[in-house]
Scaffold this active site. Structure first.
Site, mmCIF file in Angstrom:
data_model
loop_
_atom_site.group_PDB
_atom_site.id
_atom_site.type_symbol
_atom_site.label_atom_id
_atom_site.label_comp_id
_atom_site.label_asym_id
_atom_site.label_seq_id
_atom_site.Cartn_x
_atom_site.Cartn_y
_atom_site.Cartn_z
ATOM 1 N N ASP A 43 12.810 -2.296 9.530
ATOM 2 C CA ASP A 43 11.985 -1.108 10.072
ATOM 3 C C ASP A 43 12.955 0.016 10.561
ATOM 4 O O ASP A 43 13.672 -0.557 11.830
ATOM 5 C CB ASP A 43 10.899 -1.367 11.139
ATOM 6 C CG ASP A 43 10.142 0.054 11.390
ATOM 7 O OD1 ASP A 43 9.264 0.288 10.875
ATOM 8 O OD2 ASP A 43 10.852 0.469 12.496
ATOM 9 N N TYR A 48 17.045 6.655 14.505
ATOM 10 C CA TYR A 48 17.838 5.391 15.388
ATOM 11 C C TYR A 48 19.301 5.374 14.948
ATOM 12 O O TYR A 48 20.128 4.713 15.507
ATOM 13 C CB TYR A 48 17.169 4.163 14.728
ATOM 14 C CG TYR A 48 15.716 3.844 14.918
ATOM 15 C CD1 TYR A 48 14.830 4.735 15.840
ATOM 16 C CD2 TYR A 48 15.048 2.679 14.138
ATOM 17 C CE1 TYR A 48 13.743 4.378 16.066
ATOM 18 C CE2 TYR A 48 13.726 2.604 14.484
ATOM 19 C CZ TYR A 48 13.151 3.477 15.309
ATOM 20 O OH TYR A 48 11.792 3.340 15.633
ATOM 21 N N LEU A 188 6.356 -6.951 21.691
ATOM 22 C CA LEU A 188 6.835 -7.671 22.941
ATOM 23 C C LEU A 188 6.837 -6.975 24.276
ATOM 24 O O LEU A 188 7.592 -7.404 25.050
ATOM 25 C CB LEU A 188 8.127 -8.548 22.576
ATOM 26 C CG LEU A 188 8.068 -9.418 21.520
ATOM 27 C CD1 LEU A 188 9.431 -9.958 21.144
ATOM 28 C CD2 LEU A 188 7.022 -10.649 21.670
ATOM 29 N N ILE A 227 6.835 -5.944 14.112
ATOM 30 C CA ILE A 227 8.138 -5.756 13.726
ATOM 31 C C ILE A 227 9.168 -5.928 15.026
ATOM 32 O O ILE A 227 9.635 -5.172 15.343
ATOM 33 C CB ILE A 227 8.257 -4.533 12.921
ATOM 34 C CG1 ILE A 227 7.707 -3.403 13.842
ATOM 35 C CG2 ILE A 227 7.812 -4.389 11.874
ATOM 36 C CD1 ILE A 227 8.004 -1.894 13.616
ATOM 37 N N LYS A 229 12.227 -6.830 17.410
ATOM 38 C CA LYS A 229 13.722 -6.371 17.365
ATOM 39 C C LYS A 229 14.316 -7.301 18.258
ATOM 40 O O LYS A 229 13.829 -7.599 19.392
ATOM 41 C CB LYS A 229 13.884 -4.921 17.863
ATOM 42 C CG LYS A 229 15.404 -4.566 18.087
ATOM 43 C CD LYS A 229 15.893 -4.701 19.499
ATOM 44 C CE LYS A 229 17.307 -4.405 19.617
ATOM 45 N NZ LYS A 229 17.812 -4.783 21.131
ATOM 46 N N VAL A 231 18.812 -8.519 18.640
ATOM 47 C CA VAL A 231 20.225 -8.711 18.203
ATOM 48 C C VAL A 231 20.589 -10.094 18.586
ATOM 49 O O VAL A 231 21.804 -10.183 18.269
ATOM 50 C CB VAL A 231 20.893 -7.595 18.862
ATOM 51 C CG1 VAL A 231 20.733 -6.262 18.083
ATOM 52 C CG2 VAL A 231 21.074 -7.385 20.308
ATOM 53 N N ARG A 235 17.016 -15.719 18.927
ATOM 54 C CA ARG A 235 15.776 -15.116 19.033
ATOM 55 C C ARG A 235 15.097 -14.580 17.468
ATOM 56 O O ARG A 235 14.041 -14.673 17.552
ATOM 57 C CB ARG A 235 15.765 -13.896 19.828
ATOM 58 C CG ARG A 235 15.902 -14.366 21.229
ATOM 59 C CD ARG A 235 15.945 -12.963 22.310
ATOM 60 N NE ARG A 235 15.965 -13.388 23.628
ATOM 61 C CZ ARG A 235 16.294 -12.357 24.620
ATOM 62 N NH1 ARG A 235 16.533 -11.409 24.242
ATOM 63 N NH2 ARG A 235 16.042 -12.942 25.888
HETATM 64 N N1 LIG Z 1 7.409 4.139 15.265
HETATM 65 C C1 LIG Z 1 7.773 4.270 16.752
HETATM 66 O O1 LIG Z 1 7.542 5.166 17.242
HETATM 67 C C2 LIG Z 1 8.557 3.160 17.233
HETATM 68 C C3 LIG Z 1 8.850 2.139 16.527
HETATM 69 N N2 LIG Z 1 9.389 0.978 16.833
HETATM 70 C C4 LIG Z 1 9.910 0.039 16.090
HETATM 71 O O2 LIG Z 1 9.336 -1.371 16.644
HETATM 72 C C5 LIG Z 1 10.569 -2.403 16.715
HETATM 73 C C6 LIG Z 1 10.292 -3.242 17.671
HETATM 74 O O3 LIG Z 1 9.910 -2.541 19.060
HETATM 75 P P1 LIG Z 1 10.860 -2.470 20.237
HETATM 76 O O4 LIG Z 1 10.568 -1.031 20.967
HETATM 77 O O5 LIG Z 1 12.378 -2.610 19.760
HETATM 78 O O6 LIG Z 1 10.549 -3.606 21.181
HETATM 79 P P2 LIG Z 1 10.145 -5.152 21.077
HETATM 80 O O7 LIG Z 1 8.774 -5.298 21.700
HETATM 81 O O8 LIG Z 1 10.393 -5.706 19.656
HETATM 82 O O9 LIG Z 1 11.056 -5.785 21.957
HETATM 83 C C7 LIG Z 1 12.552 -5.758 22.134
HETATM 84 C C8 LIG Z 1 13.350 -6.352 23.076
HETATM 85 O O10 LIG Z 1 12.815 -7.862 23.428
HETATM 86 C C9 LIG Z 1 13.741 -8.635 23.455
HETATM 87 N N3 LIG Z 1 13.201 -9.847 22.691
HETATM 88 C C10 LIG Z 1 13.173 -9.966 21.349
HETATM 89 N N4 LIG Z 1 12.963 -11.342 21.161
HETATM 90 C C11 LIG Z 1 12.847 -11.834 22.227
HETATM 91 C C12 LIG Z 1 12.259 -13.171 22.561
HETATM 92 N N5 LIG Z 1 11.896 -14.137 21.602
HETATM 93 N N6 LIG Z 1 12.241 -13.393 23.998
HETATM 94 C C13 LIG Z 1 12.622 -12.576 24.968
HETATM 95 N N7 LIG Z 1 13.002 -11.517 24.529
HETATM 96 C C14 LIG Z 1 12.818 -11.063 23.112
HETATM 97 C C15 LIG Z 1 15.107 -7.886 22.851
HETATM 98 O O11 LIG Z 1 16.304 -8.258 23.133
HETATM 99 P P3 LIG Z 1 17.624 -8.545 22.227
HETATM 100 O O12 LIG Z 1 17.668 -7.559 21.287
HETATM 101 O O13 LIG Z 1 18.805 -8.205 23.530
HETATM 102 O O14 LIG Z 1 17.609 -10.115 22.113
HETATM 103 C C16 LIG Z 1 14.798 -6.426 23.072
HETATM 104 O O15 LIG Z 1 15.225 -6.053 24.414
HETATM 105 C C17 LIG Z 1 11.810 -1.301 16.842
HETATM 106 O O16 LIG Z 1 12.953 -1.982 16.982
HETATM 107 C C18 LIG Z 1 11.518 -0.080 15.733
HETATM 108 O O17 LIG Z 1 11.909 -0.801 14.662
HETATM 109 C C19 LIG Z 1 9.854 0.912 18.299
HETATM 110 C C20 LIG Z 1 9.220 1.910 19.062
HETATM 111 C C21 LIG Z 1 8.654 3.087 18.794
HETATM 112 O O1 LIG Z 2 10.783 4.750 17.576
HETATM 113 C C1 LIG Z 2 11.104 5.313 18.422
HETATM 114 C C2 LIG Z 2 12.427 4.814 19.277
HETATM 115 O O2 LIG Z 2 13.220 5.956 19.143
HETATM 116 C C3 LIG Z 2 12.805 7.180 19.628
HETATM 117 C C4 LIG Z 2 13.517 7.855 20.584
HETATM 118 O O3 LIG Z 2 14.679 7.963 20.516
HETATM 119 C C5 LIG Z 2 11.265 7.012 20.107
HETATM 120 O O4 LIG Z 2 10.684 8.421 20.446
HETATM 121 C C6 LIG Z 2 10.639 6.533 18.939
HETATM 122 O O5 LIG Z 2 9.089 6.200 19.050
#
Ligand SMILES: NC(=O)C1=CN([C@@H]2O[C@H](COP(=O)(O)OP(=O)(O)OC[C@H]3O[C@@H](n4cnc5c(N)ncnc54)[C@H](OP(=O)(O)O)[C@@H]3O)[C@@H](O)[C@H]2O)C=CC1
Ligand SMILES: O=C1CO[C@H](CO)[C@@H](O)[C@@H]1O
Length: 274
Positions: A43, A48, A188, A227, A229, A231, A235
């Site tokens: 995703d 991004y 998460l 989905i 995330k 890195v 994890r």
């Molecule tokens: N449509 C939209 O508006 C949006 C879409 N998204 C999508 O959703 C995806 C996921 O959401 P996101 O906001 O990234 O947040 P998440 O809820 O997936 O959390 C990501 C964070 O949690 C940490 N993490 C991941 N796995 C673990 C674990 N097993 N234990 C502890 N910590 C963990 C990661 O750290 P680290 O990487 O350091 O391991 C990172 O800091 C995004 O990457 C994006 O693709 C997100 C926001 C808005």
């Molecule tokens: O997916 C997302 C993460 O990045 C954007 C901001 O840069 C957010 O607005 C969005 O919801």
């Protein structure tokens, strides 16, 4: 991997890999590791800034294209019919693909009232076979209703913030009634608070799993696509290892009771064109 069916019959992995905040220079490595670990849904989004890196990982991978499920999104400042068609071409080129599996409107940006015209561009892309499915993100019921009334192709998914502290019960029910799958972003809660919740921790101990695994398993058992995330390679594996246990009805009830309408990301009605 477990799969769900979208409303047009296309199969979607129920657990995927999100790449928000993964810098473009690191995306090829991170996505490459994720594909090796077993993720098939990636995703990304124009905003991004890492579609090129994602594309490099796809090109370098030996996973057949038909086994991949690639999602990207049109950003707010590209909304409108013609702008969206152009933005889609650019995303496709950056990804190095000739089609995506899912193309989404990133935000409804209601203040500018462009999301219906934007969605009509998505319909054209869909009819042209360049997106296997189309949908939206961050749409509330009133925004969805307009799409259902004014457009032809039913959105396949609505991707929204969802986790035990923001369970989206009403929206989820509306989506279910209209055969739209809910896709949970920030599942998460961006790795904050909910991971530390004592109820989640207790359930995790009971099952010999981590809090993150319990939360992801809860998502799967509520029939949403999820989905996460990360890195961190360990994890990536941890977040995938959620198909070998089941939360009991009592676990599910306890997690249902954690809902507190607490958002960690922007509110769809306050998101402006940027
Ligand atoms: N449509 C939209 O508006 C949006 C879409 N998204 C999508 O959703 C995806 C996921 O959401 P996101 O906001 O990234 O947040 P998440 O809820 O997936 O959390 C990501 C964070 O949690 C940490 N993490 C991941 N796995 C673990 C674990 N097993 N234990 C502890 N910590 C963990 C990661 O750290 P680290 O990487 O350091 O391991 C990172 O800091 C995004 O990457 C994006 O693709 C997100 C926001 C808005
Ligand atoms: O997916 C997302 C993460 O990045 C954007 C901001 O840069 C957010 O607005 C969005 O919801």
């Amino acid at each position: 991997m477990q799969y769900l069916s979208l409303n047009n019959g296309i199969r979607i992995p129920q657990l995927g890999y999100g790449v928000w905040k993964v810098p473009n220079e690191e995306a090829a490595t991170a996505v490459g590791q994720a594909l090796k670990a077993g993720y098939r849904l990636i995703d990304t989004a124009k905003i991004y800034g890492n579609e090129v890196g994602v594309g490099q990982a796809l090109a370098a991978s030996d996973v057949p294209r038909e086994d991949l499920f690639i999602t990207t999104k049109v950003w707010n400042s590209d909304q409108g019919y013609d702008n969206t068609l152009n933005a889609f071409d650019e995303s496709l080129e950056k990804l190095g693909l000739d089609y995506v599996d899912l193309y989404l409107i990133h935000w409804p940006t209601p203040k500018f009232d462009t999301y219906v015209a934007t969605y009509k561009a998505l319909e054209k892309i869909y009819y042209d076979g360049r997106a296997k499915a189309i949908g939206i993100c961050n749409f509330e019921i009133e925004h969805l209703q307009r799409i259902l009334e004014e457009c032809e192709v039913k959105p396949a998914v609505n991707q929204v913030e969802c986790h035990p502290y923001l369970q989206q019960k009403e929206l989820k029910q509306f989506c279910q009634e209209h055969d739209i799958l809910l896709e949970a972003y920030s599942p998460l809660m961006n790795g904050t608070k909910v991971i530390e919740d004592p109820v989640i921790k207790e359930i995790a101990e009971l099952h010999g799993k981590t809090p993150a695994q319990v939360i992801l398993r809860w998502h799967l058992q509520t029939d949403v696509i999820v989905i996460p995330k990360t890195v961190t390679p360990s994890r990536m594996q941890e977040n995938l290892n959620v198909f070998d246990f089941e939360l009991s009805p009592s676990d599910m009830d306890q997690i249902a009771a954690l809902d507190r309408n607490e958002r960690n990301n922007s509110d769809p009605n306050e998101m402006h064109m940027r």
